[in-house]
Design a protein around this motif. Structure first.
Motif, PDB file in Angstrom:
ATOM      1  N   THR A 181      71.895  50.061  31.430  1.00 32.24           N
ATOM      2  CA  THR A 181      72.092  49.589  32.803  1.00 32.24           C
ATOM      3  C   THR A 181      72.925  50.608  33.554  1.00 32.24           C
ATOM      4  N   ASP A 182      72.317  51.231  34.556  1.00 36.88           N
ATOM      5  CA  ASP A 182      73.000  52.237  35.370  1.00 36.88           C
ATOM      6  C   ASP A 182      72.379  52.220  36.763  1.00 36.88           C
ATOM      7  N   PHE A 218      69.060  61.191  26.792  1.00 37.85           N
ATOM      8  CA  PHE A 218      69.408  60.020  25.982  1.00 37.85           C
ATOM      9  C   PHE A 218      68.210  59.582  25.147  1.00 37.85           C
ATOM     10  N   VAL A 219      67.027  59.554  25.763  1.00 39.93           N
ATOM     11  CA  VAL A 219      65.810  59.183  25.036  1.00 39.93           C
ATOM     12  C   VAL A 219      65.534  60.196  23.923  1.00 39.93           C
ATOM     13  N   GLU A 220      65.730  61.479  24.202  1.00 37.62           N
ATOM     14  CA  GLU A 220      65.529  62.505  23.180  1.00 37.62           C
ATOM     15  C   GLU A 220      66.455  62.272  21.991  1.00 37.62           C
ATOM     16  N   MET A 221      67.693  61.868  22.270  1.00 38.01           N
ATOM     17  CA  MET A 221      68.638  61.575  21.195  1.00 38.01           C
ATOM     18  C   MET A 221      68.147  60.421  20.332  1.00 38.01           C
ATOM     19  N   VAL A 222      67.602  59.382  20.973  1.00 37.28           N
ATOM     20  CA  VAL A 222      67.056  58.244  20.223  1.00 37.28           C
ATOM     21  C   VAL A 222      65.899  58.690  19.336  1.00 37.28           C
ATOM     22  N   ILE A 223      65.027  59.543  19.871  1.00 38.58           N
ATOM     23  CA  ILE A 223      63.872  60.023  19.100  1.00 38.58           C
ATOM     24  C   ILE A 223      64.324  60.835  17.896  1.00 38.58           C
ATOM     25  N   ARG A 224      65.328  61.681  18.075  1.00 39.88           N
ATOM     26  CA  ARG A 224      65.795  62.521  16.963  1.00 39.88           C
ATOM     27  C   ARG A 224      66.412  61.692  15.850  1.00 39.88           C
ATOM     28  N   ARG A 225      67.094  60.612  16.179  1.00 36.05           N
ATOM     29  CA  ARG A 225      67.828  59.853  15.177  1.00 36.05           C
ATOM     30  C   ARG A 225      66.983  58.813  14.446  1.00 36.05           C
ATOM     31  N   LYS A 226      65.901  58.368  15.041  1.00 38.72           N
ATOM     32  CA  LYS A 226      65.160  57.251  14.445  1.00 38.72           C
ATOM     33  C   LYS A 226      64.255  57.736  13.311  1.00 38.72           C
ATOM     34  N   PRO A 227      64.029  56.918  12.286  1.00 39.56           N
ATOM     35  CA  PRO A 227      63.043  57.234  11.254  1.00 39.56           C
ATOM     36  C   PRO A 227      61.646  57.300  11.865  1.00 39.56           C
ATOM     37  N   PRO A 228      60.759  58.147  11.357  1.00 43.88           N
ATOM     38  CA  PRO A 228      59.426  58.319  11.958  1.00 43.88           C
ATOM     39  C   PRO A 228      58.624  57.029  12.046  1.00 43.88           C
ATOM     40  N   GLU A 229      58.867  56.116  11.100  1.00 40.01           N
ATOM     41  CA  GLU A 229      58.054  54.899  11.079  1.00 40.01           C
ATOM     42  C   GLU A 229      58.555  53.813  12.028  1.00 40.01           C
ATOM     43  N   ASP A 230      59.737  53.957  12.559  1.00 42.18           N
ATOM     44  CA  ASP A 230      60.312  52.917  13.420  1.00 42.18           C
ATOM     45  C   ASP A 230      59.778  53.013  14.850  1.00 42.18           C
ATOM     46  N   GLN A 231      59.697  51.848  15.503  1.00 36.48           N
ATOM     47  CA  GLN A 231      59.319  51.758  16.907  1.00 36.48           C
ATOM     48  C   GLN A 231      60.521  51.204  17.683  1.00 36.48           C
ATOM     49  N   ILE A 232      60.918  51.902  18.710  1.00 29.82           N
ATOM     50  CA  ILE A 232      62.105  51.500  19.482  1.00 29.82           C
ATOM     51  C   ILE A 232      61.738  51.407  20.960  1.00 29.82           C
ATOM     52  N   ARG A 233      62.200  50.355  21.616  1.00 28.89           N
ATOM     53  CA  ARG A 233      62.005  50.192  23.049  1.00 28.89           C
ATOM     54  C   ARG A 233      63.314  50.496  23.776  1.00 28.89           C
ATOM     55  N   VAL A 234      63.255  51.414  24.738  1.00 25.64           N
ATOM     56  CA  VAL A 234      64.407  51.763  25.571  1.00 25.64           C
ATOM     57  C   VAL A 234      64.083  51.336  26.990  1.00 25.64           C
ATOM     58  N   HIS A 235      64.887  50.434  27.530  1.00 23.56           N
ATOM     59  CA  HIS A 235      64.631  49.895  28.869  1.00 23.56           C
ATOM     60  C   HIS A 235      65.796  50.249  29.788  1.00 23.56           C
ATOM     61  N   LEU A 236      65.474  50.799  30.947  1.00 25.36           N
ATOM     62  CA  LEU A 236      66.475  51.175  31.934  1.00 25.36           C
ATOM     63  C   LEU A 236      66.442  50.218  33.123  1.00 25.36           C
ATOM     64  N   VAL A 237      67.623  49.746  33.512  1.00 27.08           N
ATOM     65  CA  VAL A 237      67.768  48.954  34.736  1.00 27.08           C
ATOM     66  C   VAL A 237      68.615  49.779  35.696  1.00 27.08           C
ATOM     67  N   VAL A 290      58.985  55.886  20.580  1.00 28.30           N
ATOM     68  CA  VAL A 290      59.928  55.294  21.525  1.00 28.30           C
ATOM     69  C   VAL A 290      59.163  54.910  22.781  1.00 28.30           C
ATOM     70  N   GLU A 291      59.246  53.647  23.152  1.00 30.84           N
ATOM     71  CA  GLU A 291      58.601  53.156  24.366  1.00 30.84           C
ATOM     72  C   GLU A 291      59.648  53.037  25.466  1.00 30.84           C
ATOM     73  N   PHE A 292      59.518  53.847  26.500  1.00 33.22           N
ATOM     74  CA  PHE A 292      60.474  53.824  27.604  1.00 33.22           C
ATOM     75  C   PHE A 292      59.904  53.015  28.763  1.00 33.22           C
ATOM     76  N   SER A 293      60.711  52.090  29.274  1.00 31.17           N
ATOM     77  CA  SER A 293      60.332  51.304  30.447  1.00 31.17           C
ATOM     78  C   SER A 293      61.521  51.234  31.385  1.00 31.17           C
ATOM     79  N   TRP A 294      61.250  50.847  32.606  1.00 34.87           N
ATOM     80  CA  TRP A 294      62.323  50.776  33.590  1.00 34.87           C
ATOM     81  C   TRP A 294      62.021  49.699  34.622  1.00 34.87           C
ATOM     82  N   ALA A 295      63.071  49.270  35.316  1.00 39.44           N
ATOM     83  CA  ALA A 295      62.919  48.266  36.370  1.00 39.44           C
ATOM     84  C   ALA A 295      64.046  48.442  37.365  1.00 39.44           C
ATOM     85  N   PHE A 296      63.778  48.090  38.609  1.00 38.12           N
ATOM     86  CA  PHE A 296      64.798  48.146  39.645  1.00 38.12           C
ATOM     87  C   PHE A 296      65.574  46.840  39.688  1.00 38.12           C
ATOM     88  N   ASP A 297      66.886  46.956  39.836  1.00 37.12           N
ATOM     89  CA  ASP A 297      67.716  45.786  40.110  1.00 37.12           C
ATOM     90  C   ASP A 297      67.712  45.584  41.625  1.00 37.12           C
TER      91      ASP A 297
END
Length: 349
Positions: A215-216, A231-250, A277-284
């Motif tokens: 939230t920013d 930040f997303v690149e950092m998440v990709i580097r740290r996660k195991p290849p088999e994991d799926q992670i959702r990153v959502h920005l508000v 890594v699935e990146f999504s976003w939404a406006f507040d």
């Protein structure tokens, strides 16, 4: 000045710069008899563990800065704290240097107590950036060098023997390494220091996450979108290849430039395709959002006063700048981060 009279040149100076400087000098001379060192006492208490000599140096520095900046006594608590930290940090540098020269100097815990009763430790920028060098003990006396060399040689040989005895027969999997122990806390980072990255700040707290919400309200300018991408690149580097992670920005809409904002955010979404890594976003759209934080479903919440905008702009050298490529080589803006545990997750999760 023949005959005791001012020349025309001197007379002109006395009506301009000369008069101003003399007037200021007279004010400063008058202020020498004033003592402003007790002004911080209404907000803060310097540690009683600090020696009288060190405390006197801190108070004299404080008094001098208050005379120059706030001679009318209009300083606020936040302004006093900034000057107090600078005064303590300045004295700490002197004491730390003395300790390097003479090992008989005891360690001193330089801190002060805030109006809320909390202890606030003061450290230097170089201490935070290079702790492995900053706290080295002073050199041994020349007459002890010989014995120290023998002891060092024996210790080195023993460490080599121990290392050979403990060499693993197979590579160690990263998942088999013990997870770092995570703890709640509030951490303040000084202006202009280096050695900090998103990986060091957030990495251990998001390991194992499947969903992360950032939230920013102020992801608007190009460099702010780049921060989000890093930040997303950092998440990709740290996660195991088999994991799926959702990153959502508000974030908040940049009125008047919203089309460019959408374009940049969608570029991040497209760049994450196929990465796990699935990146999504939404406006507040409330128009009242101001807080900046990162929440992971590991049970951790990280509150930041600046959000991801913690770095100073790197010096442009046509792309050949380590600060432009590596966060650890960028200078920081002053900021804080607070780690809060939101659920009873296991340590390290």
């Amino acid at each position: 000045m023949p005959g005791g009279r001012l020349t025309s040149s001197a007379a002109r100076c006395s009506q301009g710069v000369g008069f101003i400087v003399d007037y200021l000098a007279e004010i400063l001379r008058h202020l020498r008899s004033e003592d402003f060192s007790n002004r911080p006492d209404q907000f803060f208490q310097v540690s009683e563990k600090i020696s009288t000599r060190d405390r006197d140096a801190i108070y004299k520095t404080m008094s001098g800065m208050l005379k120059l900046i706030f001679p009318d006594g209009s300083q606020t608590e936040a302004e006093v704290e900034e000057l107090l930290r600078l005064a303590i940090e300045s004295r700490k540098r002197v004491k730390d240097q003395l300790a390097r020269i003479d090992s008989t100097y005891p360690d001193v815990d330089f801190h002060y107590i805030g109006s809320d009763g909390a202890k606030r430790t003061v450290s230097t920028v170089e201490e935070e950036e290079y702790p492995q060098f900053y706290h080295l003990k002073p050199a041994l006396d020349p007459k002890d060098q010989g014995n120290a060399a023998v002891a060092s040689s024996n210790a080195h040989q023993k460490s080599e023997d121990d290392a050979r005895a403990t060499v693993p027969s197979a590579p160690i999997s990263p998942k088999s390494l013990p997870a770092p122990k995570l703890a709640e806390g509030h951490h303040v980072f000084a202006e202009n220091r280096k050695g900090v990255s998103y990986d060091k700040l957030f990495g251990p707290y998001i390991d194992g996450a499947s969903r992360i919400i950032v939230t920013d309200p102020y992801i608007r300018l190009f460099y702010q979108h780049r921060n989000m991408m890093e930040f997303v690149e950092m998440v990709i580097r740290r996660k195991p290849p088999e994991d799926q992670i959702r990153v959502h920005l508000v974030t908040g809409p940049d009125e008047g430039n919203i089309s460019r904002q959408r374009e940049l955010l969608e570029s991040i979404t497209t760049a994450c395709t196929g990465t796990g890594v699935e990146f999504s976003w939404a406006f507040d759209t409330s128009g009242t959002a101001h807080a900046r934080d990162i929440v992971a479903d590991t049970g951790w919440k990280m509150v930041l006063d600046r959000g991801l905008d913690i770095f100073q702009p790197p010096i442009k050298t046509e792309g050949f700048s380590l600060g432009d490529r590596m966060q650890e080589h960028r200078m920081l803006k002053g900021f804080y981060v607070t780690y809060v545990r939101q659920s009873d997750q296991p340590q390290g999760k």
